[in-house]
Design a protein around this motif. Structure first.
Motif, PDB file in Angstrom:
ATOM      1  N   MET A  78       0.838  -1.195   0.000  1.00 42.27           N
ATOM      2  CA  MET A  78       0.000   0.000   0.000  1.00 42.27           C
ATOM      3  C   MET A  78       0.870   1.241   0.000  1.00 42.27           C
ATOM      4  N   ASN A  79       0.436   2.292  -0.712  1.00 43.48           N
ATOM      5  CA  ASN A  79       1.177   3.540  -0.763  1.00 43.48           C
ATOM      6  C   ASN A  79       1.308   4.146   0.626  1.00 43.48           C
ATOM      7  N   GLN A  80       2.456   4.803   0.840  1.00 42.60           N
ATOM      8  CA  GLN A  80       2.732   5.430   2.127  1.00 42.60           C
ATOM      9  C   GLN A  80       2.761   6.948   1.968  1.00 42.60           C
ATOM     10  N   THR A  81       2.402   7.633   3.029  1.00 44.93           N
ATOM     11  CA  THR A  81       2.482   9.076   3.054  1.00 44.93           C
ATOM     12  C   THR A  81       2.870   9.526   4.455  1.00 44.93           C
ATOM     13  N   TRP A  82       3.205  10.805   4.588  1.00 41.46           N
ATOM     14  CA  TRP A  82       3.585  11.360   5.887  1.00 41.46           C
ATOM     15  C   TRP A  82       2.426  12.114   6.503  1.00 41.46           C
ATOM     16  N   TYR A  83       2.363  12.055   7.845  1.00 41.38           N
ATOM     17  CA  TYR A  83       1.281  12.719   8.574  1.00 41.38           C
ATOM     18  C   TYR A  83       1.877  13.577   9.683  1.00 41.38           C
ATOM     19  N   LEU A  84       1.204  14.687   9.939  1.00 41.77           N
ATOM     20  CA  LEU A  84       1.553  15.563  11.051  1.00 41.77           C
ATOM     21  C   LEU A  84       0.516  15.366  12.148  1.00 41.77           C
ATOM     22  N   ILE A  85       0.980  15.097  13.370  1.00 46.55           N
ATOM     23  CA  ILE A  85       0.097  14.902  14.523  1.00 46.55           C
ATOM     24  C   ILE A  85       0.355  16.041  15.500  1.00 46.55           C
ATOM     25  N   ARG A 141       5.050   8.282   9.312  1.00 43.55           N
ATOM     26  CA  ARG A 141       4.746   7.748   7.978  1.00 43.55           C
ATOM     27  C   ARG A 141       3.814   6.566   8.116  1.00 43.55           C
ATOM     28  N   GLY A 142       2.803   6.496   7.250  1.00 40.80           N
ATOM     29  CA  GLY A 142       1.848   5.407   7.333  1.00 40.80           C
ATOM     30  C   GLY A 142       1.067   5.246   6.046  1.00 40.80           C
ATOM     31  N   PRO A 143       0.063   4.385   6.053  1.00 42.08           N
ATOM     32  CA  PRO A 143      -0.715   4.130   4.837  1.00 42.08           C
ATOM     33  C   PRO A 143      -1.428   5.377   4.348  1.00 42.08           C
ATOM     34  N   ALA A 144      -1.397   5.575   3.040  1.00 43.42           N
ATOM     35  CA  ALA A 144      -2.067   6.735   2.447  1.00 43.42           C
ATOM     36  C   ALA A 144      -3.580   6.585   2.549  1.00 43.42           C
ATOM     37  N   GLY A 145      -4.262   7.718   2.471  1.00 40.31           N
ATOM     38  CA  GLY A 145      -5.719   7.678   2.433  1.00 40.31           C
ATOM     39  C   GLY A 145      -6.406   8.092   3.712  1.00 40.31           C
ATOM     40  N   ILE A 146      -5.658   8.518   4.725  1.00 41.06           N
ATOM     41  CA  ILE A 146      -6.273   8.960   5.978  1.00 41.06           C
ATOM     42  C   ILE A 146      -6.560  10.455   5.871  1.00 41.06           C
ATOM     43  N   ALA A 147      -7.815  10.830   6.073  1.00 38.72           N
ATOM     44  CA  ALA A 147      -8.211  12.228   5.963  1.00 38.72           C
ATOM     45  C   ALA A 147      -7.838  13.003   7.217  1.00 38.72           C
ATOM     46  N   ALA A 148      -7.694  14.311   7.071  1.00 42.09           N
ATOM     47  CA  ALA A 148      -7.394  15.166   8.220  1.00 42.09           C
ATOM     48  C   ALA A 148      -8.571  15.163   9.190  1.00 42.09           C
ATOM     49  N   GLY A 149      -8.262  15.202  10.475  1.00 45.06           N
ATOM     50  CA  GLY A 149      -9.327  15.225  11.468  1.00 45.06           C
ATOM     51  C   GLY A 149      -8.805  15.014  12.869  1.00 45.06           C
ATOM     52  N   SER A 150      -9.705  15.100  13.844  1.00 43.02           N
ATOM     53  CA  SER A 150      -9.341  14.892  15.249  1.00 43.02           C
ATOM     54  C   SER A 150      -9.196  13.402  15.526  1.00 43.02           C
ATOM     55  N   VAL A 151      -8.177  13.049  16.322  1.00 42.21           N
ATOM     56  CA  VAL A 151      -7.929  11.656  16.695  1.00 42.21           C
ATOM     57  C   VAL A 151      -7.599  11.616  18.182  1.00 42.21           C
ATOM     58  N   HIS A 182       0.906  15.305   5.421  1.00 41.56           N
ATOM     59  CA  HIS A 182       1.930  16.328   5.244  1.00 41.56           C
ATOM     60  C   HIS A 182       3.180  15.696   4.639  1.00 41.56           C
ATOM     61  N   GLY A 183       3.975  16.512   3.939  1.00 41.44           N
ATOM     62  CA  GLY A 183       5.208  16.017   3.346  1.00 41.44           C
ATOM     63  C   GLY A 183       6.255  15.699   4.388  1.00 41.44           C
ATOM     64  N   GLY A 184       7.140  14.759   4.072  1.00 37.35           N
ATOM     65  CA  GLY A 184       8.221  14.393   4.979  1.00 37.35           C
ATOM     66  C   GLY A 184       9.578  14.595   4.348  1.00 37.35           C
ATOM     67  N   GLU A 185       9.712  15.691   3.568  1.00 38.72           N
ATOM     68  CA  GLU A 185      10.944  15.918   2.830  1.00 38.72           C
ATOM     69  C   GLU A 185      12.168  16.043   3.730  1.00 38.72           C
TER      70      GLU A 185
END
Length: 387
Positions: free
Chosen positions: A1-8, A224-234, A248-251
Motif C-alpha cells: 500500500m502507498n505510504q504518506t507522511w502525517y503531522l500529529i 509515515r503510514g498508509p495513504a488515504g487517511i483524511a485530516a481530522g481529530s484523533v 503532510h510532506g516528509g521531505e
C-alpha cells in the motif's frame, strides 16, 4: 500500500504508560510513544474509514495488521508549519566536558581494536568501540534528540555544536505535565483517604508564553503510514487526549543525494525507533559469523563489525484482539548504532535501508520497530585498527 507522511498536533498533554505495575501512591513517568502506539493510531483511522470489524473478523484484523507505519518523530514547527524533524542522538556520540579547557563537545566513537594485553567477552569477530581520537573529560548528559541537520552533519564527519542544539531544545522536545489524581469510593463518590497517584503527560502545546509574547515555535509529531487517511481529530495515547492529524510532506527525512553510492563498501546505521531482536542486542538475521541478509531486502548481505548501545528498554502493552496484557520484551533503545561491511548488494538495495525496519519479526517491522538511518562507513579506511 502507498505510504504518506502525517503531522500529529497534540491538543492536550499526551499520556503513554510504561507498563509498570500501577497502584495507589505510585507515579508513572512520561514516556515517549512506542512505534506500535503510532501504528495502532493509523490503523484505527483506516478501520473507521473502511468500516472494518477486526475484533470479530479475522480477515479484517489481518488486513489492518499488514499496514506498515514508521514513527512517531518529534518535529519542530514554526507558526503551525513543520520546520525540521528531530531524531534520537546516536549512541556513538559522547558528550565530554574537559575541565582543563572548560569546553564541552561531542566526541566520536568508532570500531577499533583492543590495546595490547586487553580483551573482553565480545562475540568472535566483533570489534570494540573506542574513541576515534585521544580524548579526556567526563561524560555529560545532553540533549536526547538532535535535529536532522545535526545528525547529517555527524554522519558526514562534521562537528556538532551542542550549544546550538541545547538552545533550540534543552533535553527533549516537549515539557512534562504532572497531574495528581485521587481514588473515588464508588458507594459514596467521595475521595478515598491515601488513594493518591500521579500521571505525567508529554506537553507539546504551542500556546506557551515567554518574555515578550508567545512562542513562535513548538513541537508536534511526524509519522509515515498508509495513504488515504483524511485530516481530522484523533485520540492518541491514554485518557483519550485529542490530537489533530493531517497529511503532510516528509521531505526533511530524506537522505542527501547520492547517499547510497557512498555506502558500497560499508555503512553504519542508527536506530530511529527501538529495535526488537531475537538475540537481544544482536539482530536475529545474523548468523554465528555475524553475517546475514537484511529482512525485506533480498540480496543485501552484511557483516556486523561493531555496535554501540545504551541500556535496553522494556516494551509491553495491551493486546486488543486477545484482551490481555502483552508480554514484556527487551528492546534495543533508539539511538543504537551498528557498523556493517557490505558483502553483497546494489546501490538500489542500499538506498532501501534508509527508514527501513531491521527488526527480526515481520509484524514488528510493520509496527515500525527498528527504523534505520544510514550513513557511509568503511572498515577498510581504518587499516589495521579493526581486526
Amino acid at each position: 500500500m502507498n505510504q504518506t507522511w502525517y503531522l500529529i498536533e497534540p491538543q492536550a498533554p499526551l499520556v503513554f504508560r510504561s507498563g509498570k505495575p500501577f497502584g495507589a501512591g505510585s507515579r508513572d513517568g512520561a514516556n515517549f510513544p512506542w512505534p506500535s502506539a503510532l501504528a495502532g493510531l493509523l490503523r484505527t483511522q483506516i478501520m473507521d474509514s473502511r468500516g472494518l470489524q477486526p475484533w470479530s473478523n479475522t480477515a479484517h484484523r489481518e488486513e489492518l495488521q499488514a499496514l506498515s507505519a514508521a514513527g512517531p518523530f518529534p518535529v519542530e514547527c514554526e507558526r503551525g508549519q513543520p520546520v525540521e524533524v528531530w531524531l534520537p542522538k546516536p549512541a556513538d556520540a559522547v558528550l565530554l566536558h574537559d575541565e582543563g579547557t572548560e569546553t564541552t563537545s561531542y566526541v566520536r566513537l568508532s570500531p577499533g581494536r583492543f590495546a595490547d594485553g586487553a580483551g573482553s567477552d565480545l562475540p568472535a569477530g566483533l570489534a570494540p568501540v573506542v574513541f576515534e581520537n585521544k580524548s579526556k573529560g567526563k561524560p555529560q548528559p545532553g540533549p536526547a534528540w538532535w535535529p536532522t541537520s545535526a545528525l547529517l552533519d555527524w554522519a558526514q564527519g562534521k562537528p556538532v555544536d551542542v550549544e546550538a542544539i541545547a538552545q533550540r531544545c534543552s533535553a527533549q522536545p516537549w515539557q512534562v505535565e504532572r497531574r495528581t489524581h485521587v481514588g473515588i469510593d464508588r458507594a459514596t463518590f467521595a475521595s478515598e483517604a491515601g488513594r493518591l497517584f500521579q500521571t505525567e503527560g508529554l506537553d507539546f502545546s504551542p500556546a506557551r508564553q515567554e518574555e515578550g509574547g508567545w512562542q513562535d515555535r513548538h513541537f508536534a509529531l511526524m509519522a509515515r503510514g498508509p495513504a488515504g487517511i483524511a485530516a481530522g481529530s484523533v485520540t492518541f495515547g491514554g485518557e483519550r487526549r485529542m490530537s489533530w492529524l493531517s497529511p503532510h510532506g516528509g521531505e526533511s527525512l530524506m537522505p542527501p543525494a547520492g547517499w547510497a553510492d557512498l555506502m558500497a563498501g560499508g555503512f553504519a546505521i542508527t536506530l530511529a525507533t527501538p529495535g526488537l531482536f531475537a538475540d537481544g542486542w544482536k539482530p536475529g538475521w545474523l548468523d554465528a559469523d555475524l553475517c546475514g541478509e537484511v529482512p525485506g531486502i533480498p540480496g543485501l548481505r552484511l557483516k556486523l563489525r561493531a555496535a554501540a548501545l545504551e541500556r535496553w528498554q522494556g516494551i509491553s502493552g495491551w493486546d486488543l484482539a486477545a484482551q490481555k496484557p502483552r508480554a514484556t520484551r527487551k528492546a534495543v533503545a533508539a539511538g543504537a548504532t551498528y557498523w556493517f561491511d557490505v558483502l553483497a548488494g546494489t546501490p538500489d538495495q542500499l538506498e532501501q535501508v534508509w527508514l527501513a525496519s531491521l527488526s527480526d519479526n515481520a509484524q514488528d517491522r510493520r509496527d515500525g520497530f527498528g527504523i534505520a538511518l544510514t550513513r557511509p562507513w568503511q572498515s577498510t579506511l581504518y587499516g589495521d585498527q579493526i581486526p
